[in-house]
Design a protein around this motif. Sequence first.
Motif, PDB file in Angstrom:
ATOM      1  N   GLU A   4       0.826  -1.207   0.000  1.00  0.00           N
ATOM      2  CA  GLU A   4       0.000   0.000   0.000  1.00  0.00           C
ATOM      3  C   GLU A   4       0.860   1.258   0.000  1.00  0.00           C
ATOM      4  O   GLU A   4       0.530   2.233  -0.674  1.00  0.00           O
ATOM      5  CB  GLU A   4      -0.944   0.005   1.213  1.00  0.00           C
ATOM      6  N   TRP A   5       1.966   1.239   0.749  1.00  0.00           N
ATOM      7  CA  TRP A   5       2.871   2.395   0.754  1.00  0.00           C
ATOM      8  C   TRP A   5       3.463   2.609  -0.627  1.00  0.00           C
ATOM      9  O   TRP A   5       3.530   3.727  -1.117  1.00  0.00           O
ATOM     10  CB  TRP A   5       3.984   2.197   1.784  1.00  0.00           C
ATOM     11  N   LEU A   6       3.909   1.520  -1.254  1.00  0.00           N
ATOM     12  CA  LEU A   6       4.479   1.626  -2.594  1.00  0.00           C
ATOM     13  C   LEU A   6       3.458   2.154  -3.593  1.00  0.00           C
ATOM     14  O   LEU A   6       3.763   3.003  -4.428  1.00  0.00           O
ATOM     15  CB  LEU A   6       5.019   0.274  -3.054  1.00  0.00           C
ATOM     16  N   LYS A   7       2.234   1.661  -3.498  1.00  0.00           N
ATOM     17  CA  LYS A   7       1.173   2.109  -4.406  1.00  0.00           C
ATOM     18  C   LYS A   7       0.849   3.577  -4.169  1.00  0.00           C
ATOM     19  O   LYS A   7       0.774   4.368  -5.118  1.00  0.00           O
ATOM     20  CB  LYS A   7      -0.077   1.247  -4.226  1.00  0.00           C
ATOM     21  N   ALA A   8       0.698   3.978  -2.923  1.00  0.00           N
ATOM     22  CA  ALA A   8       0.372   5.370  -2.598  1.00  0.00           C
ATOM     23  C   ALA A   8       1.503   6.309  -3.002  1.00  0.00           C
ATOM     24  O   ALA A   8       1.255   7.394  -3.533  1.00  0.00           O
ATOM     25  CB  ALA A   8       0.078   5.502  -1.104  1.00  0.00           C
ATOM     26  N   THR A   9       2.739   5.892  -2.782  1.00  0.00           N
ATOM     27  CA  THR A   9       3.883   6.719  -3.156  1.00  0.00           C
ATOM     28  C   THR A   9       3.965   6.858  -4.667  1.00  0.00           C
ATOM     29  O   THR A   9       4.200   7.953  -5.192  1.00  0.00           O
ATOM     30  CB  THR A   9       5.190   6.120  -2.608  1.00  0.00           C
ATOM     31  N   CYS A  23       5.721  -1.300 -11.339  1.00  0.00           N
ATOM     32  CA  CYS A  23       7.091  -0.895 -10.984  1.00  0.00           C
ATOM     33  C   CYS A  23       7.620  -1.770  -9.858  1.00  0.00           C
ATOM     34  O   CYS A  23       6.865  -2.232  -9.003  1.00  0.00           O
ATOM     35  CB  CYS A  23       7.108   0.562 -10.516  1.00  0.00           C
ATOM     36  N   THR A  24       8.933  -1.946  -9.863  1.00  0.00           N
ATOM     37  CA  THR A  24       9.556  -2.669  -8.756  1.00  0.00           C
ATOM     38  C   THR A  24       9.677  -1.721  -7.563  1.00  0.00           C
ATOM     39  O   THR A  24       9.666  -0.496  -7.735  1.00  0.00           O
ATOM     40  CB  THR A  24      10.963  -3.164  -9.152  1.00  0.00           C
ATOM     41  N   PRO A  25       9.777  -2.252  -6.356  1.00  0.00           N
ATOM     42  CA  PRO A  25       9.951  -1.377  -5.187  1.00  0.00           C
ATOM     43  C   PRO A  25      11.165  -0.456  -5.328  1.00  0.00           C
ATOM     44  O   PRO A  25      11.117   0.703  -4.933  1.00  0.00           O
ATOM     45  CB  PRO A  25      10.123  -2.363  -4.029  1.00  0.00           C
ATOM     46  N   GLY A  26      12.240  -0.952  -5.900  1.00  0.00           N
ATOM     47  CA  GLY A  26      13.433  -0.134  -6.072  1.00  0.00           C
ATOM     48  C   GLY A  26      13.191   1.062  -6.975  1.00  0.00           C
ATOM     49  O   GLY A  26      13.723   2.152  -6.743  1.00  0.00           O
ATOM     50  N   ILE A  28      10.301   2.653  -7.434  1.00  0.00           N
ATOM     51  CA  ILE A  28       9.473   3.624  -6.727  1.00  0.00           C
ATOM     52  C   ILE A  28      10.293   4.355  -5.667  1.00  0.00           C
ATOM     53  O   ILE A  28      10.172   5.567  -5.498  1.00  0.00           O
ATOM     54  CB  ILE A  28       8.228   2.947  -6.114  1.00  0.00           C
ATOM     55  N   ILE A  29      11.160   3.651  -4.974  1.00  0.00           N
ATOM     56  CA  ILE A  29      12.014   4.296  -3.971  1.00  0.00           C
ATOM     57  C   ILE A  29      12.972   5.279  -4.644  1.00  0.00           C
ATOM     58  O   ILE A  29      13.199   6.374  -4.135  1.00  0.00           O
ATOM     59  CB  ILE A  29      12.769   3.232  -3.147  1.00  0.00           C
ATOM     60  N   SER A  30      13.514   4.907  -5.808  1.00  0.00           N
ATOM     61  CA  SER A  30      14.384   5.829  -6.542  1.00  0.00           C
ATOM     62  C   SER A  30      13.631   7.083  -6.956  1.00  0.00           C
ATOM     63  O   SER A  30      14.163   8.199  -6.863  1.00  0.00           O
ATOM     64  CB  SER A  30      14.965   5.148  -7.779  1.00  0.00           C
ATOM     65  N   LEU A  31      12.394   6.925  -7.413  1.00  0.00           N
ATOM     66  CA  LEU A  31      11.579   8.086  -7.769  1.00  0.00           C
ATOM     67  C   LEU A  31      11.304   8.957  -6.546  1.00  0.00           C
ATOM     68  O   LEU A  31      11.352  10.188  -6.623  1.00  0.00           O
ATOM     69  CB  LEU A  31      10.250   7.638  -8.393  1.00  0.00           C
ATOM     70  N   ALA A  32      11.014   8.324  -5.407  1.00  0.00           N
ATOM     71  CA  ALA A  32      10.741   9.081  -4.181  1.00  0.00           C
ATOM     72  C   ALA A  32      11.995   9.823  -3.718  1.00  0.00           C
ATOM     73  O   ALA A  32      11.906  10.970  -3.273  1.00  0.00           O
ATOM     74  CB  ALA A  32      10.247   8.136  -3.082  1.00  0.00           C
ATOM     75  N   ASN A  33      13.165   9.190  -3.843  1.00  0.00           N
ATOM     76  CA  ASN A  33      14.416   9.858  -3.479  1.00  0.00           C
ATOM     77  C   ASN A  33      14.688  11.055  -4.378  1.00  0.00           C
ATOM     78  O   ASN A  33      15.091  12.114  -3.906  1.00  0.00           O
ATOM     79  CB  ASN A  33      15.596   8.882  -3.547  1.00  0.00           C
ATOM     80  N   ALA A  34      14.478  10.885  -5.668  1.00  0.00           N
ATOM     81  CA  ALA A  34      14.696  11.992  -6.605  1.00  0.00           C
ATOM     82  C   ALA A  34      13.732  13.135  -6.309  1.00  0.00           C
ATOM     83  O   ALA A  34      14.110  14.313  -6.369  1.00  0.00           O
ATOM     84  CB  ALA A  34      14.517  11.507  -8.038  1.00  0.00           C
TER      85      ALA A  34
END
Length: 57
Positions: A4-9, A23-26, A28-34
């Motif tokens: 759910e966090w990954l989807k919401a992010t 998308c893979t978790p990595g 989405i995390i890269s997009l959130a970091n950017a």
Amino acid sequence: MTTEWLKATGLALGLALGEALCCTPGEIISLANADAIRHGAKQKRTIKTFDEFLALE
């Protein structure tokens, strides 16, 4: 980190629902970091060698 966090992010970053689910978790995390860096967060150091890792304080 949950699905759910990954989807919401992913949705908050402008991805369509299908894109967020594929998308893979990595990715989405890269997009959130950017996005965080774009909004003023300091970029973390990239450690490329073991010697750099040992030099961390």
